[in-house]
Design a protein around this motif. Structure first.
Motif, PDB file in Angstrom:
ATOM      1  N   GLY A  89      -1.394  -1.697   7.569  1.00  0.00           N
ATOM      2  CA  GLY A  89      -1.033  -3.183   6.880  1.00  0.00           C
ATOM      3  C   GLY A  89      -0.792  -3.498   5.364  1.00  0.00           C
ATOM      4  O   GLY A  89       0.562  -2.862   5.471  1.00  0.00           O
ATOM      5  N   TYR A  90      -1.487  -4.711   4.933  1.00  0.00           N
ATOM      6  CA  TYR A  90       0.226  -4.649   3.508  1.00  0.00           C
ATOM      7  C   TYR A  90      -0.369  -3.154   2.150  1.00  0.00           C
ATOM      8  O   TYR A  90      -1.227  -3.493   2.295  1.00  0.00           O
ATOM      9  N   ARG A 150       4.325  -5.303   1.155  1.00  0.00           N
ATOM     10  CA  ARG A 150       4.818  -5.220   2.801  1.00  0.00           C
ATOM     11  C   ARG A 150       3.783  -5.332   4.314  1.00  0.00           C
ATOM     12  O   ARG A 150       3.037  -4.669   3.682  1.00  0.00           O
ATOM     13  N   TYR A 151       3.615  -5.497   4.784  1.00  0.00           N
ATOM     14  CA  TYR A 151       3.166  -5.248   5.906  1.00  0.00           C
ATOM     15  C   TYR A 151       3.748  -4.169   6.822  1.00  0.00           C
ATOM     16  O   TYR A 151       4.577  -3.865   7.213  1.00  0.00           O
ATOM     17  N   ASP A 152       2.910  -2.940   6.724  1.00  0.00           N
ATOM     18  CA  ASP A 152       3.251  -1.892   7.765  1.00  0.00           C
ATOM     19  C   ASP A 152       1.673  -2.091   9.403  1.00  0.00           C
ATOM     20  O   ASP A 152       0.831  -2.074   8.841  1.00  0.00           O
ATOM     21  N   ASP A 153       2.625  -1.646  10.429  1.00  0.00           N
ATOM     22  CA  ASP A 153       1.883  -1.814  10.638  1.00  0.00           C
ATOM     23  C   ASP A 153       0.246  -0.466  11.918  1.00  0.00           C
ATOM     24  O   ASP A 153      -0.339  -1.131  11.440  1.00  0.00           O
ATOM     25  N   ALA A 154       0.102   0.344  10.794  1.00  0.00           N
ATOM     26  CA  ALA A 154      -0.557   1.638  10.352  1.00  0.00           C
ATOM     27  C   ALA A 154      -1.493   1.324   9.220  1.00  0.00           C
ATOM     28  O   ALA A 154      -2.722   1.250   9.047  1.00  0.00           O
TER      29      ALA A 154
END
Length: 311
Positions: free
Chosen positions: A213-214, A207-211
């Motif tokens: 990344g993946y 999943r992608y995390d704003d802080a």
């Protein structure tokens, strides 16, 4: 009150609409169609499939924004593929019968139109007599020519309609056979396998995390995805099982060849699409073949019609 319903057998439909109530524009905008034979709005290609929730949700939102009260009754169960296919075959047989009846009616109309055209031509003066301008027969003569012209035009149109109707009926008779052609079945199995693997990858995909990344999905996220995709996976796996059974029966009966890299080797000769070619390489799913030029072609094993091994 409008009710959007979905079942695997009937597809996605909506109840409670009426002519001129304003729902038509909303439904058309969201991809619905009016079915004359069922006198209802439906979502195309929704029968024998799981519900397209994005379409249903979008439609419900649009209808509510237009001032309608909307409820949904969605069934997420799927029917066995064998039952689905039996239904398709039965509906296709009914369609073929209806098209042949229509073709017969068009043929009758064609014959009647030609008879009328022939009669109209016979009423014209014999030998192609010219119109006698100023004579008392001028008006009658011109009217007879116009009637003959219209009758012949209708005859030509009726012939074209009859030809089209017969062609549609003839084509429809081959639809089921085309779906069960050995190469088509083999390709469908490959496609279903790819679809299943794609769904399985979605369960474990990062999943992608704003802080950060993946990042890897958590077990909770994986389980949530698995629960969401389970109906789709179950449907695809059932379809795969059915078509693998069809493929196995075709191989056993000799209708399909069943070659793979275990029995096709480099240097063998194979017949594909009516031509004999030499095998350059046996790949996992395809064979690379000589072309007579500097490049090679590839073809799936299912397209191999005959196989010869050099002595």
């Amino acid at each position: 009150m409008l009710t959007i319903t979905h079942s695997h057998a009937a597809g996605t439909m909506i109840d409670g609409t009426s002519r001129g109530d304003g729902t038509a524009d909303v439904l058309k905008t969201n991809g619905w169609r009016w079915g004359r034979s069922i006198s209802a709005w439906f979502v195309p290609q929704s029968r024998d499939h799981l519900p397209k929730l994005h379409t249903i949700t979008r439609t419900q939102t649009a209808l509510e924004a237009a001032g309608f009260e909307v409820e949904t009754d969605i069934n997420h169960d799927h029917r066995p593929t064998a039952e689905v296919e039996a239904g398709k075959i039965e509906r296709q047989a009914d369609r073929v019968d209806a098209l042949f009846v229509k073709a017969e009616c068009k043929s009758t109309d064609d014959a009647a139109a030609w008879t009328n055209a022939r009669a109209a031509l016979d009423r014209l003066p014999e030998g192609g007599e010219p119109i006698k301008v100023g004579h008392h027969s001028e008006s009658r003569h011109r009217n007879a020519i116009a009637k003959a012209n219209n009758a012949m035009r209708k005859s030509v149109e009726a012939t074209a309609d009859a030809t089209r109707a017969q062609a549609r009926a003839d084509t429809a008779t081959h639809t089921t056979d085309a779906r069960y052609q050995p190469v088509t079945v083999a390709n469908r199995i490959q496609t279903l396998g790819a679809d299943i693997r794609k769904l399985e990858r979605r369960i474990t995909a990062p999943r992608y995390d704003d802080a950060l990344g993946y990042v890897d999905a958590t077990e909770t996220e994986k389980q949530s995805r698995a629960d969401h995709l389970e109906p789709h996976l179950a449907e695809k796996r059932d379809q795969l099982s059915y078509w693998e059974g069809v493929r196995a029966a075709q191989i056993e009966s000799g209708q399909a060849t069943g070659y793979d890299r275990s029995n096709v080797k480099k240097g063998d000769r194979v017949r594909i699409r009516g031509q004999w070619r030499e095998v350059v390489r046996a790949n996992a799913k395809t064979v690379s073949l000589t072309t007579g030029y500097s490049w090679t072609d590839t073809a799936p094993y299912a397209e191999i019609q005959k196989h010869l091994r050099p002595e």
